[in-house]
Design a protein around this motif. Structure first.
Motif, short mmCIF file in Angstrom:
data_model
loop_
_atom_site.label_atom_id
_atom_site.label_comp_id
_atom_site.label_asym_id
_atom_site.label_seq_id
_atom_site.Cartn_x
_atom_site.Cartn_y
_atom_site.Cartn_z
N SER A 161 0.81 -1.22 0.00
CA SER A 161 0.00 0.00 0.00
C SER A 161 0.84 1.27 0.00
O SER A 161 0.29 2.37 0.05
CB SER A 161 -0.93 0.01 1.22
OG SER A 161 -1.82 -1.08 1.20
N ARG A 162 2.17 1.11 -0.01
CA ARG A 162 3.10 2.23 -0.06
C ARG A 162 2.94 3.15 1.15
O ARG A 162 3.20 4.35 1.06
CB ARG A 162 2.97 3.03 -1.37
CG ARG A 162 3.01 2.20 -2.62
CD ARG A 162 3.17 3.01 -3.89
NE ARG A 162 2.46 4.25 -3.91
CZ ARG A 162 1.15 4.39 -4.19
NH1 ARG A 162 0.42 3.33 -4.46
NH2 ARG A 162 0.59 5.57 -4.20
N ILE A 163 2.50 2.61 2.27
CA ILE A 163 2.39 3.41 3.48
C ILE A 163 3.78 3.85 3.93
O ILE A 163 3.99 4.94 4.44
CB ILE A 163 1.72 2.61 4.62
CG1 ILE A 163 0.32 2.14 4.18
CG2 ILE A 163 1.61 3.45 5.88
CD1 ILE A 163 -0.65 3.23 3.89
N GLY A 164 4.77 2.97 3.73
CA GLY A 164 6.14 3.27 4.09
C GLY A 164 7.02 2.05 3.94
O GLY A 164 6.74 1.18 3.13
N HIS A 165 8.10 2.00 4.75
CA HIS A 165 9.02 0.87 4.70
C HIS A 165 9.36 0.48 6.14
O HIS A 165 8.80 1.03 7.09
CB HIS A 165 10.28 1.22 3.91
CG HIS A 165 11.08 2.34 4.49
ND1 HIS A 165 10.75 3.69 4.29
CD2 HIS A 165 12.17 2.36 5.30
CE1 HIS A 165 11.61 4.45 4.94
NE2 HIS A 165 12.48 3.68 5.56
N PHE A 166 10.28 -0.44 6.29
CA PHE A 166 10.68 -0.88 7.63
C PHE A 166 12.19 -0.70 7.78
O PHE A 166 12.95 -0.96 6.85
CB PHE A 166 10.30 -2.35 7.84
CG PHE A 166 8.82 -2.58 7.84
CD1 PHE A 166 8.10 -2.53 9.03
CD2 PHE A 166 8.12 -2.81 6.67
CE1 PHE A 166 6.73 -2.73 9.04
CE2 PHE A 166 6.75 -3.00 6.66
CZ PHE A 166 6.05 -2.96 7.86
N ASP A 167 12.61 -0.24 8.97
CA ASP A 167 14.04 -0.07 9.19
C ASP A 167 14.70 -1.42 9.53
O ASP A 167 14.02 -2.46 9.52
CB ASP A 167 14.31 0.97 10.29
CG ASP A 167 13.77 0.56 11.67
OD1 ASP A 167 13.54 -0.65 11.89
OD2 ASP A 167 13.60 1.45 12.52
N ASP A 168 15.97 -1.39 9.80
CA ASP A 168 16.72 -2.64 10.01
C ASP A 168 16.21 -3.45 11.21
O ASP A 168 16.40 -4.66 11.28
CB ASP A 168 18.21 -2.33 10.19
CG ASP A 168 18.84 -1.79 8.92
OD1 ASP A 168 18.27 -2.02 7.84
OD2 ASP A 168 19.90 -1.14 9.01
N SER A 169 15.55 -2.78 12.14
CA SER A 169 15.03 -3.48 13.31
C SER A 169 13.60 -3.97 13.09
O SER A 169 13.02 -4.60 13.98
CB SER A 169 15.06 -2.55 14.53
OG SER A 169 14.15 -1.47 14.36
#
Length: 374
Positions: A161-169
């Motif tokens: 949904s292109r809400i965002g992404h996830f960081d390394d954690s």
């Protein structure tokens, strides 16, 4: 001199009051009460399957002689006082419900009441086998979208949904317009629904067209995502569709003349690529008789390493061809990529984000230009 000062003070106060009233009228404030003429809910369409045998009180839980009901739409509506001529009928996308159009994950006002404030009657639909319409005459099948593994889709749906992404954690990092924080992430994830039967968009279009036909002067369709194809198919089924507003249509086929099919742009994950369905030219030409507008948000790029950006890049390429084909055949279709007009940072759920009022006002302006604000 005293009299002049009093007159000036009175004039200033009246000017300020008028300015406030104009601001409210323009939609800058959601604090004013909504005056409703009528509201309620009902179902549209539906069917049943009859079981053989004879029902008896001695075996009252048996299926013998009983019916299984389903395949209807649940509709909730509000009509403001002095409503405009054409109501808005809101069709949600895949694995969603009418909640798409209600308050956003951070509690901000949704499109349902924004448009009522603007004078439109609003009909929110839960399509057959979804949301509050979750009875089906057919059992869930292995290919029913999302039904096979409903509890493990949060990261998948967030990225698609292109809400965002996830960081390394593994922490979610929202894009610019989506509210930030675990509370809002969870609220978004709790908006999904699982279909109670196979996805059948011809059934969905049949039921939606039945609802539109009930409107004396027809209706304007407002669709989202996989609901886009339902809107196109509904307009083919009834001439009472007066316009279509489509927010990021895709995920299901766009409609094209069967002898004028588009080029397919493939996503890195081929199954996510935009698709097209051919229909007879006479059917396609019905889409050229009404104004159509398509809105797409930000973070759309074919070939991106982000699967959501790549997937919606292919849908946007398909949308370009769809709009070009309608207009080439004498229609009135408009494609708006929000970043191109200076509105940046929106995801697939642009109607729920921090700038949703700006998107709402953009749509109001389009309705006015098309003479659909009376």
């Amino acid at each position: 001199m005293v009299m002049i000062m009093k007159i000036r003070k009175t004039f200033c106060f009246n000017t300020l009051l008028l300015s406030c009233l104009l601001s409210i009228h323009a939609g800058e404030s959601a604090a004013t009460p909504i005056t409703i003429d009528e509201q309620g809910s009902f179902t549209v369409g539906g069917s049943y399957k009859q079981h053989t045998g004879t029902w008896s009180q001695e075996n009252f839980i048996s299926e013998n002689g009983q019916r299984a009901y389903g395949d209807f739409a649940y509709v909730e509506y509000q009509k403001p006082v002095n409503a405009k001529k054409h109501p808005l009928v809101f069709q949600h996308g895949g694995a969603q419900s009418k909640r798409t159009w209600e308050s956003g994950p951070d509690g901000r006002e949704g499109f349902n009441t924004m448009f009522v404030r603007a004078g439109y009657s609003v009909y929110l639909v839960d399509q057959p086998r979804s949301g509050e319409s979750n009875l089906s005459t057919k059992a869930v099948t292995p290919d029913t979208p999302w039904a096979a593994n409903p509890m493990y889709g949060d990261k998948t749906l967030y990225v698609l949904s292109r809400i965002g992404h996830f960081d390394d954690s593994g922490k979610p990092v929202p894009n610019a317009q989506f509210p930030e924080g675990e509370k809002y992430y969870q609220a978004f994830q709790q908006s999904w629904t699982i279909g109670s039967g196979p996805l059948d968009n011809d059934l969905n279009a049949e039921v939606l067209s039945e609802l539109v036909k009930q409107q004396k002067d027809g209706a304007i369709l407002v669709t989202h995502s996989m609901g886009g194809t339902i809107g196109w198919r509904t307009a083919i089924r009834t001439d009472k569709v007066k316009a279509i507003i489509a927010y990021e249509p895709g995920g299901t086929p766009f409609i094209f003349p069967e002898n004028d099919m588009p080029k397919i742009t493939e996503a890195k994950f081929k199954a996510l690529s935009a698709t097209a369905m051919g229909v007879p030219m006479d059917d396609f030409m019905k889409l050229t008789k009404i104004p159509v507008v398509l809105y797409y948000g930000d973070y759309i790029k074919v070939g991106s390493d982000n699967v959501g950006e790549d997937k919606w890049g292919t849908e946007y390429e398909m949308a370009k061809q769809f709009v070009e084909t309608i207009n080439r055949h004498g229609g009135d279709a408009t494609l708006i990529h929000l970043p191109d007009i200076g509105i940046k940072g929106n995801s697939h759920f642009l109607m729920q984000e921090k700038n949703n009022r700006e998107i709402f006002e953009l749509t109001l302006d389009w309705l006015q230009k098309k003479g659909l604000d009376k």
